[in-house]
Design an enzyme around this catalytic site. Structure first.
Site, mmCIF file in Angstrom:
data_model
loop_
_atom_site.group_PDB
_atom_site.id
_atom_site.type_symbol
_atom_site.label_atom_id
_atom_site.label_comp_id
_atom_site.label_asym_id
_atom_site.label_seq_id
_atom_site.Cartn_x
_atom_site.Cartn_y
_atom_site.Cartn_z
ATOM 1 N N HIS A 180 17.971 -36.836 -8.418
ATOM 2 C CA HIS A 180 16.631 -37.103 -6.577
ATOM 3 C C HIS A 180 15.512 -37.462 -6.916
ATOM 4 O O HIS A 180 15.186 -37.224 -6.070
ATOM 5 C CB HIS A 180 17.729 -36.644 -5.466
ATOM 6 N N TRP B 192 -3.106 -3.261 -1.563
ATOM 7 C CA TRP B 192 -2.412 -3.940 -1.925
ATOM 8 C C TRP B 192 -3.345 -5.002 -0.955
ATOM 9 O O TRP B 192 -2.845 -5.416 1.074
ATOM 10 C CB TRP B 192 -1.058 -3.981 -1.169
ATOM 11 N N LYS C 290 12.843 -14.672 -10.870
ATOM 12 C CA LYS C 290 12.422 -13.818 -11.481
ATOM 13 C C LYS C 290 10.827 -14.599 -13.023
ATOM 14 O O LYS C 290 10.480 -13.132 -12.802
ATOM 15 C CB LYS C 290 13.973 -13.139 -12.514
ATOM 16 N N LYS D 141 5.863 -3.873 -3.311
ATOM 17 C CA LYS D 141 7.289 -3.786 -3.721
ATOM 18 C C LYS D 141 8.439 -4.235 -2.543
ATOM 19 O O LYS D 141 9.069 -4.536 -2.097
ATOM 20 C CB LYS D 141 7.918 -2.313 -4.152
ATOM 21 N N GLU E 118 17.422 -17.674 -8.764
ATOM 22 C CA GLU E 118 17.196 -16.196 -9.089
ATOM 23 C C GLU E 118 16.463 -16.156 -9.754
ATOM 24 O O GLU E 118 15.821 -15.614 -10.611
ATOM 25 C CB GLU E 118 18.120 -15.700 -8.203
ATOM 26 N N GLU F 114 7.390 -14.464 -11.219
ATOM 27 C CA GLU F 114 6.993 -13.699 -10.485
ATOM 28 C C GLU F 114 6.612 -12.665 -11.766
ATOM 29 O O GLU F 114 5.505 -11.909 -11.086
ATOM 30 C CB GLU F 114 8.101 -12.458 -9.350
ATOM 31 N N ARG G 124 3.519 -0.383 -4.712
ATOM 32 C CA ARG G 124 3.572 -0.755 -3.296
ATOM 33 C C ARG G 124 2.155 -1.362 -3.337
ATOM 34 O O ARG G 124 2.003 -2.350 -2.435
ATOM 35 C CB ARG G 124 3.271 0.299 -2.331
ATOM 36 N N CYS H 178 0.681 -1.353 0.003
ATOM 37 C CA CYS H 178 -0.107 0.249 0.208
ATOM 38 C C CYS H 178 1.394 1.771 0.189
ATOM 39 O O CYS H 178 2.077 1.611 0.495
ATOM 40 C CB CYS H 178 -0.461 -0.003 1.252
ATOM 41 N N ASN I 202 -1.229 2.057 5.548
ATOM 42 C CA ASN I 202 -0.581 1.475 4.638
ATOM 43 C C ASN I 202 -0.051 0.618 6.309
ATOM 44 O O ASN I 202 0.527 1.013 6.802
ATOM 45 C CB ASN I 202 0.616 1.703 4.872
ATOM 46 N N GLY I 203 -0.421 -0.413 6.369
ATOM 47 C CA GLY I 203 0.323 -1.591 7.355
ATOM 48 C C GLY I 203 -1.185 -2.615 7.559
ATOM 49 O O GLY I 203 -1.724 -2.868 6.882
HETATM 50 C C1 AGP Z 1 12.108 -10.391 -5.710
HETATM 51 O O1 AGP Z 1 12.068 -9.962 -6.903
HETATM 52 C C2 AGP Z 1 10.595 -10.415 -5.327
HETATM 53 N N1 AGP Z 1 9.971 -8.851 -5.879
HETATM 54 C C3 AGP Z 1 10.831 -10.429 -3.298
HETATM 55 O O2 AGP Z 1 11.335 -11.548 -3.754
HETATM 56 C C4 AGP Z 1 11.981 -9.550 -2.775
HETATM 57 O O3 AGP Z 1 13.409 -9.485 -2.416
HETATM 58 C C5 AGP Z 1 11.108 -9.877 -0.958
HETATM 59 O O4 AGP Z 1 10.146 -9.220 -1.218
HETATM 60 C C6 AGP Z 1 12.295 -8.556 -0.506
HETATM 61 O O5 AGP Z 1 12.544 -7.734 -0.482
HETATM 62 P P1 AGP Z 1 13.720 -6.934 0.128
HETATM 63 O O6 AGP Z 1 14.551 -7.389 0.030
HETATM 64 O O7 AGP Z 1 13.229 -5.171 -0.165
HETATM 65 O O8 AGP Z 1 13.806 -7.146 1.403
#
Ligand code: AGP
Length: 717
Positions: free
Chosen positions: A613, A74, A594, A712, A590, A597, A27, A2, A100-101
């Site tokens: 395995h 969000w 990517k 984010k 990673e 997501e 956000r 948010c 927000n929270g």
């Molecule tokens: C990364 O592409 C993601 N959006 C997510 O996994 C992110 O890395 C994770 O939420 C941690 O965020 P931060 O680095 O701001 O703590």
């Protein structure tokens, strides 16, 4: 999670709020809304879905209001529907709130308030706040009524006739005297009309040039504010919001407006970010600075347990106990251009292309330029105190998502270069099942945003758990973040700042590479101090690090078109497997993250040796396998693991060194990178994987920068 914004000043608020929300849409983006004070009422417009739906609704109206708040959501409590979108209002629709929270005690508050007749219209936790403020405001009004003398004439008559021994014909005279006193008492403080008083002082100043009057007035007003207020009591609206936030439990940032106080915007912060921007005769607030930089670079980030009263003439900051605090804004170094796409189709692509610059910035910041193998000091300048390293026996790294992957590369470097046993834990797991205490342990929190709730909570829990232990068990905390001004920055005593510049795309790219750079530097610094690596070897690694920016540039130049073309073959693909070993295993994870997501394709990252395995059962002609095979200790092993996949008909894509005949023979498609030594390769091997994920998502027409269900910074548990 948010984004909240607020504006108070002289311009029409709506467009400013919308533009601010656009910058915060990363956000959260499942609904949005704004509320203004218009002609004595709260005017609230909300819309389900992305911000353009709200913008479209607002286009139909002209709204000159100069105060307002906005929100992009969000969803946590309640579905992403319009009735759950913020702002939320009280029953009488006089108060509007964005948050927000999470308000953890919202259930109890909701029941209490419902019992008192407040009507709830949403499923959210936030809605308790406007109702609570309304309730406290009603109580305040009741108390004021009980103590005030609302009928001064009646009161004067009462006092006159009850005076003992008063002659009847003297009564009118007595009443007149008492009324005179009342008037005198009430009017004796010019501060009751501060604006009038400021005008008076400004215009009566001898020899004042007309155009200086506004400036003079502003000065007088600033002085008035400083002199008059030491507690929140002087503003009834601020006071009730203060009382309300003291009743809330959880992590939150709020902005509140009230139709009855059209010149006040109140904001408060408890464990969720909130920054105030200072303009010329106008003030802004937002969850994050990109929403502020188009207007001002003078900002003040509230700390936990602080609230602020914003008016058209200034900002007053208080703690939750109601004491006035002295605070000064700081100047941001960013410019608005950094938060624009600058010709790129998406922020993510722009951020991928910024990586050579990010690595250069990190090298500049952390490497001692004139260091060589004969120098008698560390090649690295992290400016960390010696106490952090003293007798160091263990490192534990706490992080989430991509930052956790960076932590895994960090573990490899710390163990292989500096010889320090290192564990990497998901912060969300560590909170409830921490590893047993070890002595002389450095705890590193890695978070690009510095706001991830689980990471912050895990660090707080670790500090608390160690506080009562003997000296060797005391907490040593280090943060690795791209946002030193974040909550993490206020929580940990030492920070390695990652110098990546603001990252807008939800998928972390350049901040990941910058986190890796931080770990290279930390591991090299420790290796130097612990003498686990020779000076000659250190020099070799530093030479390699310095070549990375140009090598990333080469990958971007030579690979992007090819990868874009290649992605057409995966238009219908449903599953991907990513393989890596050693230091490139986290890069396989990673690469898979990517892709998941932003393209919504199922993808798994595996250590290449683990395939047989179990996961090998997944493979067939429909499941492509991406393997990272860089020369070094595990090169041949990865190639043979890849062959096993090929034997199951999988299409094999290799991230391999350029001009490698063996790799060319093994793989169906090559994503070549410069042939660097294995230790440094993650900074290069991740780049084609970022491009692959980006182009698959873009080809599918997906919202690359704001993928569904994500945000984010994850500021909720
Ligand atoms: C990364 O592409 C993601 N959006 C997510 O996994 C992110 O890395 C994770 O939420 C941690 O965020 P931060 O680095 O701001 O703590």
């Amino acid at each position: 999670m948010c984004g909240i914004v607020g504006y108070i000043g002289t311009q029409a608020a709506t467009e400013i709020l919308l533009a601010g929300l656009e910058k915060l849409e990363y956000r959260g983006y499942d609904s949005a809304g704004i509320a203004t004070v218009l002609e004595g009422d709260i005017h609230c417009v909300r819309a389900k879905g992305k911000l353009y739906n709200l913008r479209e609704k607002l286009q139909r109206e002209v709204n000159p209001a100069t105060i307002g708040i906005g929100h992009t959501r969000w969803a946590t409590h309640g579905k992403p529907e319009e009735y759950n979108a913020h702002p939320h209002t009280d029953t009488a629709k006089r108060i509007a709130v964005v948050q927000n929270g999470i308000i953890e005690n919202y259930r109890e508050l909701r029941e209490e308030l419902k019992a008192k007749g407040h009507e709830f219209r949403s499923d959210t936790d936030t809605e308790v706040i406007p109702h609570l403020i309304a309730e406290l405001m009603a109580q305040q009004a009741q108390q004021a009524a009980a103590t005030a003398q609302p009928f001064p004439f009646l009161e004067a008559v009462r006092q006159a006739v009850t005076k003992t021994g008063t002659d009847t014909e003297l009564i009118p005279q007595l009443i007149a005297e008492l009324i005179g006193q009342q008037v005198h008492n009430s009017a004796s403080t010019p501060q009751q009309f501060p604006f009038l008083e400021a005008v008076r002082q400004a215009v009566t100043k001898a020899g004042t040039d007309t155009e200086l009057i506004p400036q003079l007035m502003a000065e007088v007003m600033a002085q008035q504010i400083q002199n008059s207020a030491v507690t929140s009591q002087h503003s009834p609206f601020l006071e009730v919001v203060r009382q309300a936030v003291n009743k809330l439990e959880g992590a939150f940032a709020i902005a509140v407006i009230c139709a009855d106080y059209p010149d006040e915007l109140i904001v408060a912060r408890q464990q969720a970010p909130l920054t105030i921007g200072f303009g010329q005769g106008e003030f802004f607030c937002a969850s994050d600075t990109p929403a502020l930089v188009p207007h001002t670079r003078a900002v003040l980030t509230l700390e936990n347990g602080e609230l602020a009263r914003m008016t058209p003439i200034g900002v007053e900051v208080y703690n939750f106990a109601g004491d006035r605090l002295k605070k000064s804004p700081r100047t941001l170094s960013w410019n608005p251009v950094q938060v624009e796409k600058q010709g790129f189709k998406h922020f993510m692509l722009k951020e991928i292309y910024e990586q050579p610059g990010v690595v250069r910035a990190c090298l500049e910041a952390y490497l001692n330029a004139d260091w060589n193998a004969d120098s008698d000091r560390s090649p690295i300048k992290l400016n960390l105190p010696a106490s952090l390293y003293e007798n160091l026996e263990h490192v534990q790294i706490l992080a989430c998502g991509t930052s956790w992957h960076a932590g895994l590369v960090g573990k490899y470097l710390l163990e292989q270069l500096a010889g320090i046993p290192t564990i990497v834990q998901y912060a969300s797991e560590f909170r409830y099942a921490p590893a047993p205490l070890t002595a002389n342990t450095l705890t590193i929190g890695v978070t690009q945003s510095g706001e991830t709730a689980d990471t912050l909570a895990a660090l707080a829990m670790e500090s608390q758990r160690r506080a009562s232990q003997p000296p060797q068990f005391q907490t040593r905390l280090l943060g690795i973040t791209n946002r030193p001004e974040s909550t993490l920055g206020t929580m940990v005593p030492q920070i390695i700042e990652t110098h990546a510049g603001i990252e807008i795309g939800v998928a972390a790219t350049k901040t990941f590479v910058a986190q890796l750079m931080a770990f290279y530097c930390l591991a090299l610094d420790l290796a130097y101090r612990r003498q686990t690596v020779s000076a000659i070897r250190l020099e070799q690694i530093l030479i390699g690090l310095r070549q990375l920016p140009a090598q990333i540039e080469l990958i971007l130049e030579s690979q992007e078109r090819y990868i874009e073309h290649l992605t057409h073959d995966f238009a219908e693909t449903k599953d991907f497997i990513f393989l890596g070993r050693g230091i490139n295993f986290p890069i396989a994870l990673e690469g898979a993250l990517k892709l998941k997501e932003i393209s919504y394709i199922h993808a798994e990252g595996y250590p290449a040796g683990e395939m047989k395995h179990g996961p090998i059962a997944l493979l067939d002609a429909k499941v492509p396998v991406v393997a990272i095979a860089m020369p070094g200790t595990v090169y041949e092993k990865v190639l043979s693991n890849a062959q096993e996949a090929k034997a199951r008909d999988s299409r094999l894509i290799g991230v391999t060194p350029m001009n490698d005949p063996e790799a060319a023979e093994t793989f169906d498609d090559l994503l070549p990178v410069p042939a660097v030594e294995e230790l440094l390769s993650p900074i290069l091997t991740v780049i084609p994987l970022q491009l692959l994920a980006y182009h698959i998502a873009a080809l599918r027409g997906l919202d690359v920068d704001q993928p569904r269900n994500l945000a984010k910074s994850v500021t909720v548990e």
